[in-house]
Design an enzyme around this catalytic site. Structure first.
Site, PDB file in Angstrom:
ATOM      1  N   LYS A 186      -7.937  89.793 -41.626  1.00 28.27           N
ATOM      2  CA  LYS A 186      -9.309  88.538 -42.670  1.00 28.27           C
ATOM      3  C   LYS A 186     -10.549  88.754 -42.487  1.00 28.27           C
ATOM      4  O   LYS A 186     -10.896  88.800 -41.707  1.00 28.27           O
ATOM      5  CB  LYS A 186      -8.617  87.475 -41.594  1.00 28.27           C
ATOM      6  CG  LYS A 186      -7.121  87.444 -41.912  1.00 28.27           C
ATOM      7  CD  LYS A 186      -6.539  85.947 -40.671  1.00 28.27           C
ATOM      8  CE  LYS A 186      -6.830  84.794 -41.545  1.00 28.27           C
ATOM      9  NZ  LYS A 186      -5.984  83.741 -40.927  1.00 28.27           N
TER      10      LYS A 186
HETATM   11  O1  G3P Z   1      -5.526  80.568 -41.038  1.00 26.43           O
HETATM   12  C1  G3P Z   1      -6.187  79.003 -41.455  1.00 26.43           C
HETATM   13  C2  G3P Z   1      -5.703  78.022 -40.692  1.00 26.43           C
HETATM   14  O2  G3P Z   1      -5.487  78.149 -39.220  1.00 26.43           O
HETATM   15  C3  G3P Z   1      -6.537  76.877 -40.601  1.00 26.43           C
HETATM   16  O3  G3P Z   1      -5.451  75.532 -40.195  1.00 26.43           O
HETATM   17  O4  G3P Z   1      -4.947  73.578 -39.349  1.00 26.43           O
HETATM   18  O5  G3P Z   1      -7.120  74.787 -39.081  1.00 26.43           O
HETATM   19  O6  G3P Z   1      -7.148  73.786 -41.171  1.00 26.43           O
HETATM   20  P1  G3P Z   1      -6.293  74.282 -39.842  1.00 26.43           P
END
Ligand code: G3P
Length: 229
Positions: free
Chosen positions: A86
């Protein structure tokens, strides 16, 4: 549409896989920090836990092209050659994506907030582009629309990239993307569990069971299940 687990907790991953054949696991530095252990060992353990056809995505921390490439090589050697690397979309990141793609590395372009970022990442050679749906919603944008626009652009331009939408708060956001045909989503365990949960299903199941046992009570000597007496 692939459905992946956005989490690095071995117990959670195993529990989810025991209930459903998911398509893989995605992590980022924040997700790894939540586990308070050696991140490299943890990523290796996740890889060992997953079926061989499941994907594992892990993120680089470096912010220079050379640093990203070096880190990617290290992770591929240490964890697995089929690891998805990533890489956040920045000018340095795009250059790294382009170079790593030439080596045949699987790349997920991440931290995407605009359709244009995703398009450029796809052109540079990213296999997946990960727009942050819920974070976009929280900024007053339309996360589902951005992810759908990216999906449509990839198809219109005949590109070999897919959306791997990330950052979800609820199952409705995932449903919309599923209806719009995006290639993949990754969500936290609590959101994934909501994908199949409905109280009415639970109540229906309970009532069917009650009716069945009331029937075998009423008509003695019948049974559908081997262990009914
Ligand atoms: O992989 C990206 C993701 O984990 C972001 O999620 O919930 O932190 O916005 P969040």
């Amino acid at each position: 549409m692939l459905v992946l687990i956005d989490n690095a907790n071995l117990y959670e991953i195993e529990e989810l896989y025991n209930s459903y054949p998911y398509d893989g696991v995605t992590t980022n530095p924040t997700i790894l920090r939540n586990e308070h252990q050696d991140p490299l060992k943890l990523l290796k353990s996740i890889r060992e836990l997953l079926p061989s056809d499941s994907q594992l995505h892990a993120q680089v921390i470096s912010d220079t092209t050379e640093g990203i490439i070096e880190e990617a090589h290290f992770m591929l050697d240490a964890i697995s050659p089929d690891l998805f690397i990533k890489i956040p979309v920045s000018a340095e990141g795009l250059r790294a994506i382009h170079k790593l793609k030439q080596e045949g590395v699987n790349i997920t372009a991440t931290a995407i907030y605009t359709a244009m970022q995703a398009f450029m990442a796809g052109k540079a050679g990213a296999r997946y582009a990960a727009p942050y749906v819920n974070r976009l919603d929280n900024m007053g944008a339309d996360g589902v629309q951005v992810a759908t626009d990216i999906h449509n652009m990839f198809r219109v331009h005949n590109m070999e990239s897919d959306v791997l939408a990330a950052s979800f708060k609820n199952s409705q956001q995932i449903l919309e993307l599923c209806k719009n045909g995006v290639g993949a989503v990754t969500a936290a365990p609590d959101v994934l569990r909501q994908l199949i949960k409905h109280d009415a299903t639970f109540t229906a199941e309970e009532n069917f069971e009650k009716d069945y046992y009331s029937l075998i009570e009423e008509v003695k000597g019948i049974h559908l299940k081997r262990d009914d007496k």
